[in-house]
Enzyme design. Structure first.
Site, mmCIF file in Angstrom:
data_model
loop_
_atom_site.group_PDB
_atom_site.id
_atom_site.type_symbol
_atom_site.label_atom_id
_atom_site.label_comp_id
_atom_site.label_asym_id
_atom_site.label_seq_id
_atom_site.Cartn_x
_atom_site.Cartn_y
_atom_site.Cartn_z
ATOM 1 N N HIS A 229 11.517 -34.884 -7.551
ATOM 2 C CA HIS A 229 10.296 -35.661 -7.739
ATOM 3 C C HIS A 229 10.384 -37.111 -7.235
ATOM 4 C CE1 HIS A 229 9.043 -32.444 -10.540
ATOM 5 N NE2 HIS A 229 10.169 -32.618 -11.201
HETATM 6 O O1 RIB Z 1 7.688 -34.833 -14.303
HETATM 7 C C1 RIB Z 1 8.743 -35.341 -13.516
HETATM 8 C C2 RIB Z 1 8.965 -36.795 -13.826
HETATM 9 O O2 RIB Z 1 9.306 -36.951 -15.208
HETATM 10 C C3 RIB Z 1 10.146 -37.388 -13.047
HETATM 11 O O3 RIB Z 1 9.921 -38.754 -12.845
HETATM 12 C C4 RIB Z 1 11.291 -37.178 -13.982
HETATM 13 O O4 RIB Z 1 12.354 -38.109 -13.759
HETATM 14 C C5 RIB Z 1 10.635 -37.452 -15.312
HETATM 15 O O5 RIB Z 1 10.600 -38.871 -15.494
#
Ligand code: RIB
Ligand code: CA
Length: 313
Positions: free
Chosen positions: A242
């Site tokens: 992500h």
């Molecule tokens: O949903 C994914 C996000 O939530 C990413 O930023 C992960 O690190 C958590 O913070």
């Protein structure tokens, strides 16, 4: 001098690779500070993890601050089930050397933005938006210093990852997300719709290890740990990587494409709490407030990430 940025983060293995990507590109990105927020794990751990990453990168010129320890309204929810107790499980971290700054992270954000030129600073958010919202509420005038906020969060066609409708960063602090999305500040969003197209497969992890440096070994260990939850959940080859999408966008925007649409945040309790409600097809009279990215050159993304990680110790 590079593009001045701040990174607000809740490390988190994927945050870790995003931060290392930024630290590996000093000629492009002038990282003026890292601000930790409560999210994946509680604030004492997210701030420690941010300092660990500065140690690993050798970039001891970058200060680390602790911001808010809980969301604006809701009780804190965390994600040790995904990230492990430390938040960056998967690597045997040495003792932490980089000190934590005394100033509160929200005040650092305010001071940095108020002293900046108009539209100068890009805010890169990798976790819940608590720190950014608190800065905008405490000192609304600081918005003038923001060029753009590039965020990882939300989801629409992909749904949610923490509830059927909500992604973790937004769900942890939906009220903060509302403040940010209603602020009028230029926004670019990396939602699950794009991050789920960028999977940390074994081949991609092997390419990072093949860089032969300690950073590559640390990242491979973190990703191998990070993969186990999502591979089981989604039956995929690897976990969606992500947060590095935010930094990769600043370094190589041509890897991404999307559409500017109205995005609003559901803050009412119930099935859709924390949903990023995107008017993708223009069914309302709402003004578009956010560039939502939904297409990525995934191979190009991992090539960029791997090459930069290879530049670090
Ligand atoms: O949903 C994914 C996000 O939530 C990413 O930023 C992960 O690190 C958590 O913070
Ligand atoms: Ca994160």
């Amino acid at each position: 001098m590079g593009h001045p940025i701040l990174i607000d983060t809740d490390p988190g293995q994927d945050d870790a690779l995003a931060i290392l990507l930024a630290l590996a590109a000093p000629e492009r990105l002038e990282l003026r500070g890292i601000i930790a927020v409560a999210g994946n794990v509680p604030l004492p751990l997210t701030q420690k993890n941010a300092r660990r990453l500065v140690d690993l990168s050798g970039r001891n010129d970058v200060p680390v601050y602790a911001g808010c320890s809980r969301p604006m309204v809701r009780d804190l929810i965390t994600a040790e089930n995904v990230h492990g107790h430390s938040g960056v499980d998967g690597y045997d971290w040495p003792d932490t050397q980089t000190p934590l700054q005394d100033q509160h992270g929200v005040d650092f954000i305010i001071d940095t933005l108020i002293s900046a030129q108009e539209d100068e600073i890009t805010l890169c958010t990798l976790g819940p938006l608590t720190n950014i919202a608190m800065a905008l509420v405490k000192a609304p005038q600081c918005a003038r210093g923001i060029s753009e906020i590039v965020m990882m969060g939300g989801g629409f066609f992909e749904g949610g990852n923490t509830t059927p409708t909500a992604e973790f960063n937004i769900l942890v602090d939906p009220h903060a997300a509302h403040v940010v999305f209603a602020s009028g500040v230029p926004l670019t969003l990396m939602p699950l719709d794009i991050t789920h197209k960028a999977l940390a497969t074994p081949e991609r992890i092997a390419a990072i290890v093949a860089q032969g440096n300690e950073t590559g070994r640390a990242c491979a260990g973190m990703l191998s740990y990070f993969n186990r939850h999502d591979v089981e959940k989604y039956g995929s080859e690897g976990a969606p990587l992500h947060d590095p999408c935010v930094i990769a966008y600043l370094l190589k925007p041509e890897l991404f494409s999307g559409k500017k649409v109205p995005v609003q945040i559901e803050t009412s309790d119930g099935l859709t709490l924390g949903m990023t409600v995107m008017d993708w097809w223009g069914t309302t009279s709402e003004s578009p407030n956010c560039m939502v990215m939904n297409q990525i050159d995934a191979d190009g993304y991992f090539d960029l990430l791997t090459e930069h990680l290879g530049r670090l110790p």
